[in-house]
Motif scaffolding. Sequence first.
Motif, PDB file in Angstrom:
ATOM      1  N   CYS A  15       0.827  -1.217   0.000  1.00 18.97           N
ATOM      2  CA  CYS A  15       0.000   0.000   0.000  1.00 18.97           C
ATOM      3  C   CYS A  15       0.856   1.261   0.000  1.00 18.97           C
ATOM      4  CB  CYS A  15      -0.923  -0.004   1.217  1.00 18.97           C
ATOM      5  SG  CYS A  15      -2.203  -1.279   1.167  1.00 18.97           S
ATOM      6  N   LEU A  16       1.917   1.266   0.810  1.00 18.08           N
ATOM      7  CA  LEU A  16       2.801   2.432   0.847  1.00 18.08           C
ATOM      8  C   LEU A  16       3.505   2.615  -0.494  1.00 18.08           C
ATOM      9  CD1 LEU A  16       4.334   2.003   4.423  1.00 18.08           C
ATOM     10  CD2 LEU A  16       2.658   3.710   3.688  1.00 18.08           C
ATOM     11  N   ALA A  66       5.944  18.418   8.111  1.00 18.38           N
ATOM     12  CA  ALA A  66       5.319  17.092   8.075  1.00 18.38           C
ATOM     13  C   ALA A  66       6.015  16.143   9.039  1.00 18.38           C
ATOM     14  CB  ALA A  66       5.369  16.521   6.654  1.00 18.38           C
ATOM     15  N   GLY A  67       7.346  16.153   9.050  1.00 19.91           N
ATOM     16  CA  GLY A  67       8.078  15.312   9.995  1.00 19.91           C
ATOM     17  C   GLY A  67       7.806  15.710  11.428  1.00 19.91           C
ATOM     18  N   PHE A  68       7.735  17.008  11.667  1.00 17.79           N
ATOM     19  CA  PHE A  68       7.440  17.539  12.999  1.00 17.79           C
ATOM     20  C   PHE A  68       6.077  17.037  13.482  1.00 17.79           C
ATOM     21  CE2 PHE A  68       5.702  20.820  15.785  1.00 17.79           C
ATOM     22  CZ  PHE A  68       6.758  21.168  16.602  1.00 17.79           C
ATOM     23  N   LEU A  69       5.057  17.156  12.608  1.00 20.46           N
ATOM     24  CA  LEU A  69       3.704  16.734  12.974  1.00 20.46           C
ATOM     25  C   LEU A  69       3.579  15.209  13.035  1.00 20.46           C
ATOM     26  CD1 LEU A  69       1.625  19.236  10.802  1.00 20.46           C
ATOM     27  CD2 LEU A  69       2.035  19.353  13.259  1.00 20.46           C
ATOM     28  N   GLY A  70       4.245  14.523  12.108  1.00 18.19           N
ATOM     29  CA  GLY A  70       4.147  13.069  12.082  1.00 18.19           C
ATOM     30  C   GLY A  70       4.664  12.427  13.345  1.00 18.19           C
ATOM     31  N   ASP A  71       5.785  12.939  13.877  1.00 18.32           N
ATOM     32  CA  ASP A  71       6.348  12.385  15.111  1.00 18.32           C
ATOM     33  C   ASP A  71       5.471  12.678  16.322  1.00 18.32           C
ATOM     34  OD1 ASP A  71       8.513  11.285  13.831  1.00 18.32           O
ATOM     35  OD2 ASP A  71       9.884  12.938  14.278  1.00 18.32           O
ATOM     36  N   ARG A  72       4.532  13.610  16.201  1.00 13.90           N
ATOM     37  CA  ARG A  72       3.675  13.990  17.318  1.00 13.90           C
ATOM     38  C   ARG A  72       2.229  13.503  17.173  1.00 13.90           C
ATOM     39  NH1 ARG A  72       7.920  16.919  16.696  1.00 13.90           N
ATOM     40  NH2 ARG A  72       8.871  18.112  18.396  1.00 13.90           N
ATOM     41  N   LEU A  73       1.706  13.524  15.951  1.00 12.38           N
ATOM     42  CA  LEU A  73       0.310  13.151  15.740  1.00 12.38           C
ATOM     43  C   LEU A  73       0.121  11.748  15.191  1.00 12.38           C
ATOM     44  CD1 LEU A  73      -1.035  16.473  14.159  1.00 12.38           C
ATOM     45  CD2 LEU A  73      -1.176  15.736  16.538  1.00 12.38           C
ATOM     46  N   GLY A  74       1.193  11.143  14.733  1.00 16.81           N
ATOM     47  CA  GLY A  74       1.100   9.833  14.090  1.00 16.81           C
ATOM     48  C   GLY A  74       1.407   9.942  12.612  1.00 16.81           C
ATOM     49  N   HIS A  75       2.273   9.069  12.118  1.00 11.55           N
ATOM     50  CA  HIS A  75       2.737   9.166  10.740  1.00 11.55           C
ATOM     51  C   HIS A  75       1.647   8.815   9.726  1.00 11.55           C
ATOM     52  CE1 HIS A  75       6.334   8.399  13.305  1.00 11.55           C
ATOM     53  NE2 HIS A  75       6.778   9.424  12.614  1.00 11.55           N
ATOM     54  N   LEU A  76       0.823   7.820  10.046  1.00  6.27           N
ATOM     55  CA  LEU A  76      -0.230   7.416   9.111  1.00  6.27           C
ATOM     56  C   LEU A  76      -1.282   8.517   8.971  1.00  6.27           C
ATOM     57  CD1 LEU A  76      -1.552   5.339   7.275  1.00  6.27           C
ATOM     58  CD2 LEU A  76      -2.677   4.376   9.291  1.00  6.27           C
ATOM     59  N   ARG A  77      -1.696   9.075  10.107  1.00  6.42           N
ATOM     60  CA  ARG A  77      -2.702  10.138  10.084  1.00  6.42           C
ATOM     61  C   ARG A  77      -2.206  11.323   9.239  1.00  6.42           C
ATOM     62  NH1 ARG A  77      -4.182  11.936  15.920  1.00  6.42           N
ATOM     63  NH2 ARG A  77      -4.541   9.687  16.011  1.00  6.42           N
ATOM     64  N   THR A  78      -0.950  11.667   9.426  1.00  3.37           N
ATOM     65  CA  THR A  78      -0.379  12.783   8.680  1.00  3.37           C
ATOM     66  C   THR A  78      -0.288  12.456   7.188  1.00  3.37           C
ATOM     67  OG1 THR A  78       0.930  13.308  10.645  1.00  3.37           O
ATOM     68  CG2 THR A  78       1.562  14.399   8.602  1.00  3.37           C
ATOM     69  N   ALA A 177      -8.692   6.118  -4.330  1.00  4.50           N
ATOM     70  CA  ALA A 177      -8.526   4.676  -4.152  1.00  4.50           C
ATOM     71  C   ALA A 177      -7.345   4.368  -3.226  1.00  4.50           C
ATOM     72  CB  ALA A 177      -8.328   4.009  -5.510  1.00  4.50           C
ATOM     73  N   VAL A 178      -6.245   5.099  -3.387  1.00 10.10           N
ATOM     74  CA  VAL A 178      -5.062   4.880  -2.544  1.00 10.10           C
ATOM     75  C   VAL A 178      -5.377   5.192  -1.086  1.00 10.10           C
ATOM     76  CG1 VAL A 178      -2.740   5.730  -2.042  1.00 10.10           C
ATOM     77  CG2 VAL A 178      -3.389   5.210  -4.385  1.00 10.10           C
ATOM     78  N   ILE A 179      -6.115   6.264  -0.823  1.00 10.99           N
ATOM     79  CA  ILE A 179      -6.497   6.599   0.551  1.00 10.99           C
ATOM     80  C   ILE A 179      -7.284   5.454   1.181  1.00 10.99           C
ATOM     81  CG2 ILE A 179      -7.987   8.101   1.932  1.00 10.99           C
ATOM     82  CD1 ILE A 179      -7.205  10.396   0.047  1.00 10.99           C
ATOM     83  N   ARG A 183      -5.905   3.207   4.436  1.00  4.60           N
ATOM     84  CA  ARG A 183      -6.672   3.228   5.697  1.00  4.60           C
ATOM     85  C   ARG A 183      -6.981   1.817   6.179  1.00  4.60           C
ATOM     86  NH1 ARG A 183      -9.472   7.565   7.778  1.00  4.60           N
ATOM     87  NH2 ARG A 183     -11.096   6.123   8.458  1.00  4.60           N
ATOM     88  N   MET A 184      -7.191   0.908   5.251  1.00  2.00           N
ATOM     89  CA  MET A 184      -7.565  -0.453   5.620  1.00  2.00           C
ATOM     90  C   MET A 184      -6.375  -1.346   5.978  1.00  2.00           C
ATOM     91  SD  MET A 184     -10.705  -1.452   3.030  1.00  2.00           S
ATOM     92  CE  MET A 184      -9.815  -1.081   1.521  1.00  2.00           C
ATOM     93  N   ASN A 185      -5.185  -1.035   5.485  1.00  2.00           N
ATOM     94  CA  ASN A 185      -4.087  -1.993   5.590  1.00  2.00           C
ATOM     95  C   ASN A 185      -2.837  -1.525   6.334  1.00  2.00           C
ATOM     96  OD1 ASN A 185      -4.995  -4.372   3.797  1.00  2.00           O
ATOM     97  ND2 ASN A 185      -5.365  -2.600   2.479  1.00  2.00           N
ATOM     98  N   VAL A 186      -2.661  -0.238   6.552  1.00  2.00           N
ATOM     99  CA  VAL A 186      -1.441   0.245   7.213  1.00  2.00           C
ATOM    100  C   VAL A 186      -1.759   0.624   8.650  1.00  2.00           C
ATOM    101  CG1 VAL A 186       0.425   1.949   7.154  1.00  2.00           C
ATOM    102  CG2 VAL A 186      -0.544   1.091   5.008  1.00  2.00           C
ATOM    103  N   PRO A 187      -0.997   0.084   9.629  1.00  2.00           N
ATOM    104  CA  PRO A 187      -1.286   0.366  11.039  1.00  2.00           C
ATOM    105  C   PRO A 187      -0.853   1.771  11.455  1.00  2.00           C
ATOM    106  CG  PRO A 187       0.681  -0.989  10.869  1.00  2.00           C
ATOM    107  CD  PRO A 187       0.116  -0.873   9.467  1.00  2.00           C
ATOM    108  N   GLN A 188      -1.536   2.318  12.455  1.00  2.00           N
ATOM    109  CA  GLN A 188      -1.149   3.607  13.026  1.00  2.00           C
ATOM    110  C   GLN A 188       0.185   3.472  13.750  1.00  2.00           C
ATOM    111  OE1 GLN A 188      -2.212   6.665  13.061  1.00  2.00           O
ATOM    112  NE2 GLN A 188      -4.347   6.672  12.408  1.00  2.00           N
TER     113      GLN A 188
END
Length: 503
Positions: A15-16, A66-78, A177-179, A183-188
């Motif tokens: 998926c990634l 993005a890196g700043f937010l990803g390390d704080r909010l979660g990489h998948l969500r970002t 479609a990618v989103i 969402r279904m296959n990559v863990p938070q």
Amino acid sequence: MDDTSGRNLNRSLICLCAAELVMMVNTTAFNVALPNIAESFEAGTAEQQWVVSSYNLAFAAVVLLAGFLGDRLGHLRTMLAGLGMFVIASAIGLMAGNVPMLLVSRAIMGAGAGVVIPMGQALLGILFRGSELSHAMTTWAIAGTLGVPFGPLVGGALTAMLGWRGIFGFDGVVFLAVIAVIRMNVPQTGASHESRALHVPWASVAMMFAGFTLFSAGLVNAQHGILAANAWVPMAVGIVLATGFVLHDHASRNPLMELGLMKDPSFAACAPALMMLNFSMYGIIFIMPTYLETVLDHGALIGGMMLMPLVVASIVGARMNDWIVSGVGSRGTSLLALGCLAIGMLTIGAAMRLPEGIAGQSTMMAGQIVAGFGLGVGQPAMLTWAMGRVPVERSGAGSSLLTVFRQFGSIIGVGIFGSIQSGLYMTRFHDFAQSAGADPQSAGAAPLDFQRAAGLTGTAGDLIRQTASRAYESAMTGSFTTAATVIVISCGVVALISRKTPQ
């Protein structure tokens, strides 16, 4: 349990990689449509450079954030937020009626890419470690490598059938479609770091964006002369602002950029090496479509197919990455990749000096193959070399820092290639036209001169076309020779920085 975990990881990797593939297809498919867009909106080289640069500048503006937010909010969500930007931008591009609206669409896409790429790399660095990380990065690199030259095929087909707007419609559907599948296959990930401060250092963000914007503006204006005030002044101010950003961020208690990672010689060596990969890739993709589609008159679809040697060689290089790294190490593989890029650039430039026919086409194909091999073998080796040195809790920051260097390579690739190509083209056009007894005034870009020639009858139109063809080919020789020189110098820098790293 292990089998289930392995299958889940494989699904996440697929998926990634799908996200990386469609995003790179989007980037390079658009470049194939530039000649058509130039005709639709009567856009010169400078406007075309800004359409491409708006993507790269927005990318650069958000990548560290993005890196700043990803390390704080979660990489998948970002990452999902970044993919959503592509859907919004696709709708705007589909309705674009002028260049400014197109700029807005591409800028939003650039911001989305500035989120998706570092978050994808960060997720790989967290989900995979050790030898599995090397395999994951190789697969990721193959997906991106496929997208870069495969994009012209998709873009060419869509442009031929639906016009350039078809690319935006395609993007909207594919990214939705990618989103869904991600969402279904990559863990938070990154939940353990959500307690970290979310105070965004906006001053650092503003200084970095302003620095990159002014430097890029100077590069675009340099096509009229590097000594012109509107070229060197913005570049000088941009460098000052970028330097100020680094100093300010380094002294900050809440830094946007993890400069401490650059103390590791392996990580530090990968930064300029990856920058040169993007410099080469974006430079080639920026000026080759006009040559293939306009000068050689092949059309968007055939022009895209003529870049296939690049994609095939890139895939072969990526597939051979593990074998080459096991023999000469990550450092040796990275230096080999840069050497291949320099040789490939020189070969493509030399092909422009040969008469049209089998010899010229074969030489250009050989140059694409060598450069493509360098792109394919270099990216996974460099990313694995660097990300293997980054602690898990700093994966987002490390990936974003590397991506900043890669994106700066994209900016200077488009800027240097575009400015040198445009400046040399207009000079050569003037010289060749005078010697042939034609009108020495160029419209400022090869597609526009060919469009002007189409409106003329008899020998006058043929003379303009021949002059424009010779001028563009001559300018390409200068552009690729300059690029090869830059890559060779960078190769020396990488070798010097990494001289004491373990093989």
